[in-house]
Scaffold this motif. Structure first.
Motif, PDB file in Angstrom:
ATOM      1  N   ILE A  74       0.838  -1.206   0.000  1.00  0.00           N
ATOM      2  CA  ILE A  74       0.000   0.000   0.000  1.00  0.00           C
ATOM      3  C   ILE A  74       0.867   1.249   0.000  1.00  0.00           C
ATOM      4  O   ILE A  74       0.557   2.242  -0.672  1.00  0.00           O
ATOM      5  CB  ILE A  74      -0.947  -0.007   1.217  1.00  0.00           C
ATOM      6  N   SER A  75       1.961   1.207   0.745  1.00  0.00           N
ATOM      7  CA  SER A  75       2.875   2.347   0.791  1.00  0.00           C
ATOM      8  C   SER A  75       3.475   2.630  -0.577  1.00  0.00           C
ATOM      9  O   SER A  75       3.618   3.798  -0.978  1.00  0.00           O
ATOM     10  CB  SER A  75       3.992   2.082   1.809  1.00  0.00           C
ATOM     11  N   LEU A  76       3.829   1.566  -1.295  1.00  0.00           N
ATOM     12  CA  LEU A  76       4.366   1.739  -2.645  1.00  0.00           C
ATOM     13  C   LEU A  76       3.339   2.398  -3.564  1.00  0.00           C
ATOM     14  O   LEU A  76       3.688   3.241  -4.405  1.00  0.00           O
ATOM     15  CB  LEU A  76       4.785   0.386  -3.220  1.00  0.00           C
ATOM     16  N   LEU A  77       2.076   2.023  -3.403  1.00  0.00           N
ATOM     17  CA  LEU A  77       1.024   2.578  -4.247  1.00  0.00           C
ATOM     18  C   LEU A  77       0.708   4.025  -3.883  1.00  0.00           C
ATOM     19  O   LEU A  77       0.375   4.834  -4.761  1.00  0.00           O
ATOM     20  CB  LEU A  77      -0.242   1.718  -4.124  1.00  0.00           C
ATOM     21  N   LEU A  78       0.791   4.357  -2.594  1.00  0.00           N
ATOM     22  CA  LEU A  78       0.431   5.705  -2.146  1.00  0.00           C
ATOM     23  C   LEU A  78       1.607   6.680  -2.179  1.00  0.00           C
ATOM     24  O   LEU A  78       1.388   7.897  -2.105  1.00  0.00           O
ATOM     25  CB  LEU A  78      -0.128   5.648  -0.711  1.00  0.00           C
ATOM     26  N   LEU A 126      -3.332  -0.269   8.544  1.00  0.00           N
ATOM     27  CA  LEU A 126      -3.439   1.188   8.464  1.00  0.00           C
ATOM     28  C   LEU A 126      -2.373   1.856   9.332  1.00  0.00           C
ATOM     29  O   LEU A 126      -1.713   2.813   8.907  1.00  0.00           O
ATOM     30  CB  LEU A 126      -4.837   1.624   8.907  1.00  0.00           C
ATOM     31  N   PHE A 127      -2.172   1.342  10.543  1.00  0.00           N
ATOM     32  CA  PHE A 127      -1.186   1.900  11.474  1.00  0.00           C
ATOM     33  C   PHE A 127       0.230   1.740  10.918  1.00  0.00           C
ATOM     34  O   PHE A 127       1.035   2.687  10.941  1.00  0.00           O
ATOM     35  CB  PHE A 127      -1.308   1.187  12.826  1.00  0.00           C
ATOM     36  N   ILE A 128       0.541   0.544  10.404  1.00  0.00           N
ATOM     37  CA  ILE A 128       1.880   0.285   9.869  1.00  0.00           C
ATOM     38  C   ILE A 128       2.134   1.131   8.623  1.00  0.00           C
ATOM     39  O   ILE A 128       3.215   1.708   8.444  1.00  0.00           O
ATOM     40  CB  ILE A 128       2.050  -1.213   9.547  1.00  0.00           C
ATOM     41  N   THR A 129       1.119   1.237   7.763  1.00  0.00           N
ATOM     42  CA  THR A 129       1.258   2.021   6.531  1.00  0.00           C
ATOM     43  C   THR A 129       1.555   3.480   6.835  1.00  0.00           C
ATOM     44  O   THR A 129       2.400   4.109   6.172  1.00  0.00           O
ATOM     45  CB  THR A 129      -0.034   1.925   5.695  1.00  0.00           C
ATOM     46  N   PHE A 130       0.876   4.028   7.831  1.00  0.00           N
ATOM     47  CA  PHE A 130       1.082   5.433   8.202  1.00  0.00           C
ATOM     48  C   PHE A 130       2.546   5.703   8.543  1.00  0.00           C
ATOM     49  O   PHE A 130       3.155   6.656   8.050  1.00  0.00           O
ATOM     50  CB  PHE A 130       0.180   5.803   9.380  1.00  0.00           C
ATOM     51  N   PHE A 131       3.140   4.865   9.369  1.00  0.00           N
ATOM     52  CA  PHE A 131       4.516   5.115   9.806  1.00  0.00           C
ATOM     53  C   PHE A 131       5.533   4.789   8.710  1.00  0.00           C
ATOM     54  O   PHE A 131       6.593   5.423   8.647  1.00  0.00           O
ATOM     55  CB  PHE A 131       4.826   4.311  11.073  1.00  0.00           C
ATOM     56  N   ILE A 132       5.216   3.823   7.832  1.00  0.00           N
ATOM     57  CA  ILE A 132       6.128   3.565   6.713  1.00  0.00           C
ATOM     58  C   ILE A 132       6.188   4.776   5.791  1.00  0.00           C
ATOM     59  O   ILE A 132       7.266   5.194   5.347  1.00  0.00           O
ATOM     60  CB  ILE A 132       5.687   2.309   5.936  1.00  0.00           C
ATOM     61  N   LEU A 133       5.013   5.365   5.494  1.00  0.00           N
ATOM     62  CA  LEU A 133       4.977   6.546   4.635  1.00  0.00           C
ATOM     63  C   LEU A 133       5.586   7.766   5.327  1.00  0.00           C
ATOM     64  O   LEU A 133       6.334   8.541   4.708  1.00  0.00           O
ATOM     65  CB  LEU A 133       3.534   6.845   4.228  1.00  0.00           C
ATOM     66  N   LYS A 134       5.274   7.919   6.593  1.00  0.00           N
ATOM     67  CA  LYS A 134       5.747   9.094   7.327  1.00  0.00           C
ATOM     68  C   LYS A 134       7.263   9.074   7.520  1.00  0.00           C
ATOM     69  O   LYS A 134       7.933  10.104   7.409  1.00  0.00           O
ATOM     70  CB  LYS A 134       5.053   9.160   8.693  1.00  0.00           C
ATOM     71  N   GLU A 135       7.795   7.892   7.795  1.00  0.00           N
ATOM     72  CA  GLU A 135       9.225   7.778   8.090  1.00  0.00           C
ATOM     73  C   GLU A 135       9.995   7.143   6.944  1.00  0.00           C
ATOM     74  O   GLU A 135      11.068   6.579   7.149  1.00  0.00           O
ATOM     75  CB  GLU A 135       9.418   6.930   9.360  1.00  0.00           C
ATOM     76  N   SER A 136       9.468   7.196   5.723  1.00  0.00           N
ATOM     77  CA  SER A 136      10.101   6.497   4.602  1.00  0.00           C
ATOM     78  C   SER A 136      11.530   6.982   4.349  1.00  0.00           C
ATOM     79  O   SER A 136      12.446   6.168   4.150  1.00  0.00           O
ATOM     80  CB  SER A 136       9.255   6.675   3.337  1.00  0.00           C
ATOM     81  N   GLU A 137      11.734   8.307   4.358  1.00  0.00           N
ATOM     82  CA  GLU A 137      13.076   8.830   4.119  1.00  0.00           C
ATOM     83  C   GLU A 137      14.022   8.442   5.239  1.00  0.00           C
ATOM     84  O   GLU A 137      15.187   8.080   4.987  1.00  0.00           O
ATOM     85  CB  GLU A 137      13.015  10.357   3.979  1.00  0.00           C
TER      86      GLU A 137
END
Length: 364
Positions: free
Chosen positions: A43-47, A165-176
């Protein structure tokens, strides 16, 4: 070599085997968590492109961009779910008009006719039912079992949805931050190969998911044509629902056929149609049409789309999905192609001279 060295070697080998066994057992026990993480990564890759667009073009802060992207995805998914509300209401109304006694009588008549037909060809139906554990389907016992299973699955889905949803949020937020930490811990002599593998995997997986979306769209259109030909109510919604089931290779179409058959029969009951002479034949025709759609998909559209998107041979894709299904069930079938594609990229990057890997990755 002394006996002491041999003993130490044996003890060391046994210790390694035990440690590996415990590690595999631990991974098996937390397999659900690993699946949640894999889904969140997908989901993170898609978003991620949407998040980057919000940050670069609309000047959103990182956290706000992530929340907005997840909210947009949630609204889109909710919109799809709301499409099914009229269908559920219509089927609920049809079921409220259902004459259970008459339906059960027709059901038993149908079973008796099937039994007599098979008995005429010396097929022992009683032994067949007992050996295949289908005795509950000779009565209506399977209905409460199905309802209990449905609500249990719904509960597990709710917990899984919140976790993803919780895991996706932090992967996107802390991706860099994750990327920099990941880059820093890599060994210098392997860093370039690993980063190149990650980039190539992202590219191929993006193509795969776009190919999957194209496949589901084609299946939905073909299902819609079948449903419209036979005058099925709520044809668009049922076609969309059945197409979504096709995310699960080979097993999904069977589930879609069962669901479509049940919806067609309950719609016929609500319309007051004769069950034996009208509703049941229509359901059979619909199932035959869906089977033809699956023949087209399995032999033409699906192999072509997935082989092109992942640069793999159609037979290769089929065998990988089949083996993953045997080893890991439905979950394995869903993640088989992305996981195998990732392994191919890693193999080509780190073992380019291996003859087997060279043969499998010549198109990558």
């Amino acid at each position: 070599m002394t006996s002491k060295e041999i003993s130490l070697g044996i003890v060391k080998a046994v210790a390694i085997l035990i440690a590996n066994g415990l590690a595999l057992f631990f991974l098996f026990k937390i397999s659900t968590v690993l699946i949640y993480c894999i889904i969140a990564i997908v989901i993170s890759l898609l978003l991620n492109p949407l998040v980057n667009f919000l940050k670069r073009k609309l000047k959103f802060k990182n956290t706000l961009a992530v929340i907005t992207a997840i909210l947009i995805a949630f609204l889109v998914i909710s919109g799809f779910i709301l499409l099914f509300v009229p269908l559920l209401l219509a089927q609920g109304k049809n079921l409220s008009l259902l004459d259970v006694t008459t339906l059960e009588k027709n059901y038993h008549i149908l079973l008796q006719n099937i039994t007599l037909f098979l008995d005429s060809y010396n097929v022992n139906t009683k032994q067949l039912i007992q050996s295949s554990k289908l005795s509950s389907f000779t009565t209506f016992e399977f209905i409460p079992n199905f309802i209990n299973s449905f609500f249990s699955t719904l509960g597990n889905f709710s917990m899984g949805f919140a976790s993803v949803l919780f895991i996706t949020f932090f992967i996107l937020k802390e991706s860099e931050s994750f990327y920099l930490k990941f880059k820093n811990i890599l060994p210098d002599n392997q860093k370039e190969k690993i980063l190149h593998s990650v980039k190539e995997i992202n590219h191929l997986l993006s193509r795969y998911f776009l190919g999957l979306l194209l496949q589901l769209t084609i299946i939905m259109i073909l299902y819609l044509v079948v449903f419209l030909i036979f005058g099925v109510e709520n044809a668009i919604i049922i076609a969309l629902l059945c197409a979504i089931f096709n995310i699960v290779p080979y097993v999904g179409p069977l589930i879609a056929s069962v669901v479509a058959g049940l919806l067609v029969m309950t719609s016929g009951i609500g319309a007051g149609a004769d069950f034996v002479n009208e509703t049941l034949p229509t359901a059979i025709y619909v199932l035959i049409g869906m089977s033809l759609v699956q023949v087209i998909d399995n032999n033409f559209s699906s192999p072509l789309i997935f082989s092109k998107s992942t640069n793999s041979h159609p037979l290769e894709i089929f065998l990988i999905i089949l083996m993953a299904g045997i080893l890991f069930g439905i979950t394995g079938m869903i993640i088989a192609v992305p996981f195998y594609t990732s392994l191919k990229v890693i193999g080509k990057e780190f073992f380019p001279e291996n003859k087997v890997i060279k043969a499998l990755t010549k198109n990558l």
